[in-house]
Scaffold this active site. Structure first.
Site, PDB file in Angstrom:
ATOM      1  N   LYS A  52       0.849  -1.204   0.000  1.00 18.91           N
ATOM      2  CA  LYS A  52       0.000   0.000   0.000  1.00 18.91           C
ATOM      3  C   LYS A  52       0.883   1.253   0.000  1.00 18.91           C
ATOM      4  O   LYS A  52       0.581   2.247  -0.661  1.00 18.91           O
ATOM      5  CB  LYS A  52      -0.935  -0.003   1.222  1.00 18.91           C
ATOM      6  CG  LYS A  52      -2.051  -1.042   1.095  1.00 18.91           C
ATOM      7  CD  LYS A  52      -2.809  -1.272   2.396  1.00 18.91           C
ATOM      8  CE  LYS A  52      -3.771  -2.445   2.266  1.00 18.91           C
ATOM      9  NZ  LYS A  52      -4.452  -2.814   3.508  1.00 18.91           N
ATOM     10  N   GLN A  96      -4.089  -1.542   9.805  1.00 15.64           N
ATOM     11  CA  GLN A  96      -4.100  -2.855   9.168  1.00 15.64           C
ATOM     12  C   GLN A  96      -4.700  -3.897  10.110  1.00 15.64           C
ATOM     13  O   GLN A  96      -4.260  -4.048  11.251  1.00 15.64           O
ATOM     14  CB  GLN A  96      -2.665  -3.256   8.766  1.00 15.64           C
ATOM     15  CG  GLN A  96      -2.564  -4.568   8.030  1.00 15.64           C
ATOM     16  CD  GLN A  96      -3.255  -4.553   6.661  1.00 15.64           C
ATOM     17  OE1 GLN A  96      -3.143  -3.596   5.905  1.00 15.64           O
ATOM     18  NE2 GLN A  96      -4.000  -5.604   6.357  1.00 15.64           N
ATOM     19  N   ASP A 119     -10.792   3.418   4.538  1.00 19.16           N
ATOM     20  CA  ASP A 119     -11.284   2.048   4.336  1.00 19.16           C
ATOM     21  C   ASP A 119     -12.813   2.025   4.268  1.00 19.16           C
ATOM     22  O   ASP A 119     -13.404   1.067   3.786  1.00 19.16           O
ATOM     23  CB  ASP A 119     -10.850   1.152   5.520  1.00 19.16           C
ATOM     24  CG  ASP A 119      -9.596   0.344   5.214  1.00 19.16           C
ATOM     25  OD1 ASP A 119      -9.314   0.135   4.024  1.00 19.16           O
ATOM     26  OD2 ASP A 119      -8.926  -0.083   6.170  1.00 19.16           O
TER      27      ASP A 119
END
Ligand code: NDP
Length: 297
Positions: A52, A96, A119
């Protein structure tokens, strides 16, 4: 001829388009930035985070890398999130998952400022999605919408079947497919581990999204002739390869491709899109936070 939907190519085209939006933000004095927080020593999580960050750097988004000792107190993670929420130079925050067992993941998602929740998992953003007023669409289902569109498939009036009801894939996917909006308007069925006669349901699908995490559980006999098949699954199975395993989807690709009208491969289908849509949300977040109009692909 079955169309193989090339997720790498669609993701590349989205990244290329995002560069123009990023240039515009930089010209306005706001280079987008994404903070990734890793509280784990799991090699897969480490790899996801570093991919990412590489993606960010490739398109000109600043990547801020924060590692927290997995044995640290949960308070350290909450303090870090609080600092990132307050930092005007940070536009997106991604913690994460999974976090260690002593940290409650739902509380972590609630701690992130919803404006920086790229997200799209904060309850406020989930609620907006369900209400048809999405701020940040979760990356995997949003990427799938783009893949379906790229294959020239109109979802309106079609029968869509989603296999899986997780908070990160199945539920938001179904929500997007039923929205009264482009990429939606499908008559949508959600299946899960308690569904009876799964094959009967999947055979009814014009659009089939498989997100169960069960290797090759959907074969050609469970697919309607000409259907669009999106395989979200990423499953490691033992194989005689250098690494000792190979990655397979939830769809048995060889038999499915004989029947489907269009299908995504694994790897190279949904995975690259999930990563591209994270960049998309980070760019969108920067525009929203600074009231700058950015053209998004
Ligand atoms: P979860 O394990 O959270 O959810 C799986 C869902 O599938 C559950 O709703 C479960 O039902 C359902 N399910 C499990 N077995 C069956 C079955 N035999 N028949 C019908 N339904 C079943 O997984 P995720 O949603 O997080 O991920 C799904 C897959 O997608 C995984 O392989 C994951 O690695 C992959 N993934 C890929 C991404 C990408 O970018 N390509 C991104 C995210 C995930 P129930 O609710 O009843 O337990």
């Amino acid at each position: 001829m079955t169309e193989i939907i090339d997720g790498n190519a669609v993701a590349q085209s989205i990244r290329d388009d995002l560069v123009a939006s990023i240039d515009r933000l930089v010209d306005a004095g706001q280079r987008p930035s994404l903070a990734t927080v890793l509280m784990s020593e799991d090699p897969a999580s480490e790899t996801y985070v570093s991919m990412k960050q590489d993606d960010c750097e490739e398109v000109g988004i600043e990547a801020i890398d924060i590692d927290i000792d997995p044995d640290a107190d949960a308070a350290e993670l909450y303090d870090t999130i609080e600092d990132l929420n307050a930092d005007e130079d940070v536009n997106g925050i991604l913690v994460q998952m999974p976090v260690p067992d002593h940290v409650e993941d739902r509380s972590v998602l609630r701690a992130i400022d919803p404006m920086k929740d790229v997200d799209g998992f904060h309850p406020e953003n989930v609620g907006r999605l369900v209400a048809g007023d999405a701020r940040y669409k979760p990356c995997t289902p949003h990427g799938i919408q783009k893949l379906i569109e790229s294959a020239g498939v109109n979802t309106e009036g079609k029968d869509a079947v989603v296999v899986g009801r997780s908070d990160i894939v199945g539920k938001p996917m179904a929500n997007l497919l039923i929205q009264k909006a482009p990429g939606g308007n499908a008559t949508t069925t959600v299946c899960h581990s308690r569904t009876e006669n799964l094959a009967e349901r999947t055979r009814n699908a014009d659009i089939l999204v498989a997100a169960a995490g069960v290797p090759e559980m959907i074969d050609g006999e469970m697919i309607q002739e000409g259907a669009t098949v999106i395989d979200v699954g990423i499953n490691r199975v033992d194989a005689d390869t250098e690494k000792g395993y190979e990655l397979v989807g939830d769809v048995e690709y060889e038999s499915a491709k004989e029947v489907a009208g269009a299908i995504t491969p694994v790897p190279g289908g949904v995975g690259p899109m999930t990563r591209a849509m994270l960049l998309y949300n980070t760019v969108k977040a920067t525009g929203l936070q600074h009231d700058i109009d950015v053209d998004l692909p």
